[in-house]
Write an enzyme that holds these catalytic residues in place. Structure first.
Site, PDB file in Angstrom:
ATOM      1  CE1 TYR A 118       0.681   7.416  -7.056  1.00  0.00           C
ATOM      2  CE2 TYR A 118      -1.156   8.174  -8.408  1.00  0.00           C
ATOM      3  CZ  TYR A 118      -0.675   7.486  -7.308  1.00  0.00           C
ATOM      4  OH  TYR A 118      -1.565   6.872  -6.451  1.00  0.00           O
ATOM      5  CB  VAL A 133      -8.651   7.685  -0.179  1.00  0.00           C
ATOM      6  CG1 VAL A 133      -9.033   7.335   1.254  1.00  0.00           C
ATOM      7  CG2 VAL A 133      -8.989   6.523  -1.115  1.00  0.00           C
ATOM      8  CE  LYS A 175       0.257   3.911  -6.932  1.00  0.00           C
ATOM      9  NZ  LYS A 175       0.419   3.006  -5.783  1.00  0.00           N
ATOM     10  CG  ASN A 219      -1.452   1.346   1.598  1.00  0.00           C
ATOM     11  OD1 ASN A 219      -2.389   1.833   0.975  1.00  0.00           O
ATOM     12  ND2 ASN A 219      -0.854   1.985   2.602  1.00  0.00           N
ATOM     13  CB  THR A 243      -4.764  10.095   2.455  1.00  0.00           C
ATOM     14  OG1 THR A 243      -4.372  10.283   1.095  1.00  0.00           O
ATOM     15  CG2 THR A 243      -5.725   8.922   2.562  1.00  0.00           C
TER      16      THR A 243
HETATM   17  P1  NDP Z   1      -0.366   8.778   2.250  1.00  0.00           P
HETATM   18  O1  NDP Z   1       0.650   9.690   1.654  1.00  0.00           O
HETATM   19  O2  NDP Z   1      -1.438   9.369   3.068  1.00  0.00           O
HETATM   20  O3  NDP Z   1       0.374   7.629   3.120  1.00  0.00           O
HETATM   21  C1  NDP Z   1       1.440   6.969   2.544  1.00  0.00           C
HETATM   22  C2  NDP Z   1       1.882   5.812   3.420  1.00  0.00           C
HETATM   23  O4  NDP Z   1       3.025   5.244   2.780  1.00  0.00           O
HETATM   24  C3  NDP Z   1       2.287   6.236   4.814  1.00  0.00           C
HETATM   25  O5  NDP Z   1       1.955   5.272   5.774  1.00  0.00           O
HETATM   26  C4  NDP Z   1       3.808   6.365   4.700  1.00  0.00           C
HETATM   27  O6  NDP Z   1       4.429   6.057   5.947  1.00  0.00           O
HETATM   28  C5  NDP Z   1       4.129   5.276   3.676  1.00  0.00           C
HETATM   29  N1  NDP Z   1       5.346   5.663   2.999  1.00  0.00           N
HETATM   30  C6  NDP Z   1       5.581   6.793   2.278  1.00  0.00           C
HETATM   31  N2  NDP Z   1       6.848   6.856   1.907  1.00  0.00           N
HETATM   32  C7  NDP Z   1       7.460   5.754   2.416  1.00  0.00           C
HETATM   33  C8  NDP Z   1       8.788   5.258   2.394  1.00  0.00           C
HETATM   34  N3  NDP Z   1       9.773   5.945   1.781  1.00  0.00           N
HETATM   35  N4  NDP Z   1       9.069   4.086   3.015  1.00  0.00           N
HETATM   36  C9  NDP Z   1       8.078   3.390   3.657  1.00  0.00           C
HETATM   37  N5  NDP Z   1       6.805   3.822   3.710  1.00  0.00           N
HETATM   38  C10 NDP Z   1       6.505   4.981   3.106  1.00  0.00           C
HETATM   39  O7  NDP Z   1      -0.961   7.951   1.022  1.00  0.00           O
HETATM   40  P2  NDP Z   1      -2.413   7.301   0.842  1.00  0.00           P
HETATM   41  O8  NDP Z   1      -2.821   6.645   2.099  1.00  0.00           O
HETATM   42  O9  NDP Z   1      -3.285   8.280   0.193  1.00  0.00           O
HETATM   43  O10 NDP Z   1      -2.070   6.207  -0.273  1.00  0.00           O
HETATM   44  C11 NDP Z   1      -2.005   4.812  -0.017  1.00  0.00           C
HETATM   45  C12 NDP Z   1      -1.937   4.106  -1.352  1.00  0.00           C
HETATM   46  O11 NDP Z   1      -3.123   4.363  -2.108  1.00  0.00           O
HETATM   47  C13 NDP Z   1      -0.765   4.559  -2.235  1.00  0.00           C
HETATM   48  O12 NDP Z   1      -0.200   3.466  -2.904  1.00  0.00           O
HETATM   49  C14 NDP Z   1      -1.436   5.491  -3.244  1.00  0.00           C
HETATM   50  O13 NDP Z   1      -0.720   5.561  -4.444  1.00  0.00           O
HETATM   51  C15 NDP Z   1      -2.788   4.827  -3.406  1.00  0.00           C
HETATM   52  N6  NDP Z   1      -3.826   5.734  -3.890  1.00  0.00           N
HETATM   53  C16 NDP Z   1      -4.269   6.765  -3.108  1.00  0.00           C
HETATM   54  C17 NDP Z   1      -5.262   7.602  -3.576  1.00  0.00           C
HETATM   55  C18 NDP Z   1      -5.816   8.713  -2.773  1.00  0.00           C
HETATM   56  O14 NDP Z   1      -6.717   9.405  -3.257  1.00  0.00           O
HETATM   57  N7  NDP Z   1      -5.356   8.956  -1.556  1.00  0.00           N
HETATM   58  C19 NDP Z   1      -5.847   7.411  -4.915  1.00  0.00           C
HETATM   59  C20 NDP Z   1      -5.309   6.298  -5.644  1.00  0.00           C
HETATM   60  C21 NDP Z   1      -4.336   5.495  -5.121  1.00  0.00           C
HETATM   61  P3  NDP Z   1       5.728   6.847   6.500  1.00  0.00           P
HETATM   62  O15 NDP Z   1       5.621   8.275   6.073  1.00  0.00           O
HETATM   63  O16 NDP Z   1       5.667   6.630   7.991  1.00  0.00           O
HETATM   64  O17 NDP Z   1       6.888   6.137   5.899  1.00  0.00           O
END
Ligand code: NDP
Length: 251
Positions: free
Chosen positions: A156, A189, A160, A88, A191
């Protein structure tokens, strides 16, 4: 005894944090990977009698991702009825039109996190769980952006699309070993990722006003609602039948 084992990346916030909350259950070992821990998850795991292991790793660095994947593998118990890996963690940056996509390290970080780390984690997950259970599922959180081009999202969208194709390769190659993989778009979503799109410069990111408007109209999905639906999706008997899917198909 641990019945279900689930590995989830990016559980510290956003959709992943909500997914972790939806998946924590007494019969489950949840292993998470992100840079920062999720304190509230630890408390919830205690309350529900669930097992939780949070592993810290920067998955945008392939060498650190390898170490993280090794730690995950070491945490997986020998005998569970099912093993799932949910990739994720992801990033949407860098956002810029093609002539401005000049920051090599930023582009590489995005590919490393969104694609390379998925391949590395999947490799260790498959090798470690081989022969342990017939039920092995891989759920890659993709995006509509991997299927429909968006101006200024060259990086991006490309990551994907790569994730979608990697998922298809997994099925073509590993289905005979009981592995089922899905690349699932979660919809729009609410976020930090959406905030980062909204806060971008419309001159560099022409789709910014569309996402600002979706937010202003309250049209972003709540992470908890999407997470509940993805958790149910992961349990479906026909999981893997549609290898490229969208949770909005199940509205
Ligand atoms: P967020 O940016 O809110 O959260 C991202 C998560 O990924 C965090 O838990 C972060 O944890 C982790 N992350 C980011 N960088 C790293 C890193 N370098 N190493 C390890 N972990 C990392 O993203 P979303 O929750 O919105 O997205 C979740 C998924 O859903 C993603 O794959 C996104 O592409 C996909 N998505 C989201 C959409 C949306 O509208 N939000 C739409 C379509 C797809 P930490 O910072 O602690 O490392």
């Amino acid at each position: 005894m641990t019945d279900k084992v689930i590995v989830l990346t990016g559980a510290s916030r956003g959709l992943g944090a909500a997914l972790a909350e939806a998946l924590l259950a007494a019969d489950t070992l949840l292993v998470t990977v992100s840079r920062k821990p999720n304190e509230s998850l630890q408390k919830l795991a205690r309350e529900r009698g669930a097992q939780l292991l949070q592993i810290a790793a920067d998955l945008s660095d392939p060498l650190k991702a390898v170490v993280g994947a090794e730690k995950v593998a070491a945490a997986l118990p020998e005998s569970a009825s099912s093993y799932a890996l949910i990739n994720n963690a992801g990033m949407v940056q860098p956002l810029a039109l093609a002539p401005q996509l000049t920051d090599g390290p930023a582009i590489a970080s995005a590919f490393n996190l969104n694609v390379t780390a998925v391949i590395l984690l999947t490799a260790r997950f498959l090798a470690t769980t081989e022969g342990r259970a017939r039920n092995r599922r891989i759920l890659n959180i993709s995006s509509g952006a991997g299927r429909n081009p968006q101006p200024s999202w060259g990086v991006y969208c490309a990551t994907k699309a790569a994730l979608d194709m990697y998922t298809r390769v997994l099925n073509a190659e590993q289905r005979a070993n009981g592995v089922r993989a899905v690349s699932l778009a979660p919809g729009v979503v609410d976020t930090d990722m959406q905030a980062s799109i909204r806060n971008s410069d419309p001159a560099r990111v022409p789709v910014q006003p569309r996402f600002a408007e979706l937010h202003a109209r309250g049209q972003l999905s709540a992470p908890a609602q999407v997470a509940a639906r993805i958790a149910a999706y992961l349990r479906r008997d026909d999981f893997g039948q549609a290898e490229i899917d969208d949770i909005r198909n199940y509205d």
